[in-house]
Design an enzyme around this catalytic site. Sequence first.
Site, mmCIF file in Angstrom:
data_model
loop_
_atom_site.group_PDB
_atom_site.id
_atom_site.type_symbol
_atom_site.label_atom_id
_atom_site.label_comp_id
_atom_site.label_asym_id
_atom_site.label_seq_id
_atom_site.Cartn_x
_atom_site.Cartn_y
_atom_site.Cartn_z
ATOM 1 N N LYS A 1 31.116 41.304 35.740
ATOM 2 C CA LYS A 1 31.506 42.124 34.588
ATOM 3 C C LYS A 1 30.718 41.706 33.339
ATOM 4 O O LYS A 1 30.431 42.560 32.487
ATOM 5 C CB LYS A 1 33.005 41.986 34.314
ATOM 6 N N HIS B 1 34.653 50.956 28.379
ATOM 7 C CA HIS B 1 34.786 50.589 29.788
ATOM 8 C C HIS B 1 34.224 49.195 30.049
ATOM 9 O O HIS B 1 34.870 48.359 30.695
ATOM 10 C CB HIS B 1 34.070 51.627 30.655
#
Length: 286
Positions: free
Chosen positions: A126, A152
């Site tokens: 991530k 996001h």
Amino acid sequence: MRQNIIVHLYGLIRDMYAEHGDPRVAHLPLLGNLWIVLALVGVYLAFVLHYGPKWMEHRKPYELKTVMQVYNAVQVVANTIVFLYGLTNTYLQPGFSWTCQPFDKTDTSPRMMHVLCATYVYYMLKYLDLLDTVFIVLRKKNSQVSFLHVYHHAGMVFGVSIYMTFLGGSHATMLGIINLLVHSVMYAYYYASSLGALRHILWWKQRITQLQLAQFGYLTLHFLLVIVRNPCRFPPFIAFIGFIQNIFMFFMFFDFYYKTYIRKQRQQQQPPVKRESPAEAGLKLS
């Protein structure tokens, strides 16, 4: 007064991490300290929303084709490997529940430690995803830095850090498994398009958005399961947040999908309006 509130808040979060944090992963970098995570997310937001575009304002766009090809290839390989490794040790195992997987921080079985290992690598991915926006800014494609894109990426870093710290190996594991699959396909599309194959794979773009919509739709139902019936005692508040978040993401992506594909296709299918010549207009008036 403000300083006292900050100190009190800091103490509450510190105690929460100390009392409820998962001891199996507390020693890992970027876990067990919310402030470091927030600081990194803050640096990311500051660069992609302000300092990066300002710094590039009077500079030529960077040519990052080779860098991005390597980046996309690494993402495809990493996401695919972690997806297969994680799926093998979770939902393909008879003891792992699709409908209500409990959280047990005392479970140090080899299988569960494999799950936590896969989850931690997913968490690191991530952070790697954040480079996607950095490359956009350096290439001066600022129109691509949308609210949905930034929200996001930043939200996933924060959300996965919370999950990894407090709920590793629990019902929310499904989010990571599906997200890994979607990212494997998405970065494969980016890699193929960077090689000049865009004409042949352009249809992927719409299908990837449909896959993302399916992802959020399924995860909405996945968290709804433990809101309606919760035999594994998954935290209801977390389930509710997951439920609302995925509804929000579904509608955000659907809005993008509608504007990009449905509305555009309808406009292309409409017959062109025939404009009358001055002579024809004169005949009608006479």
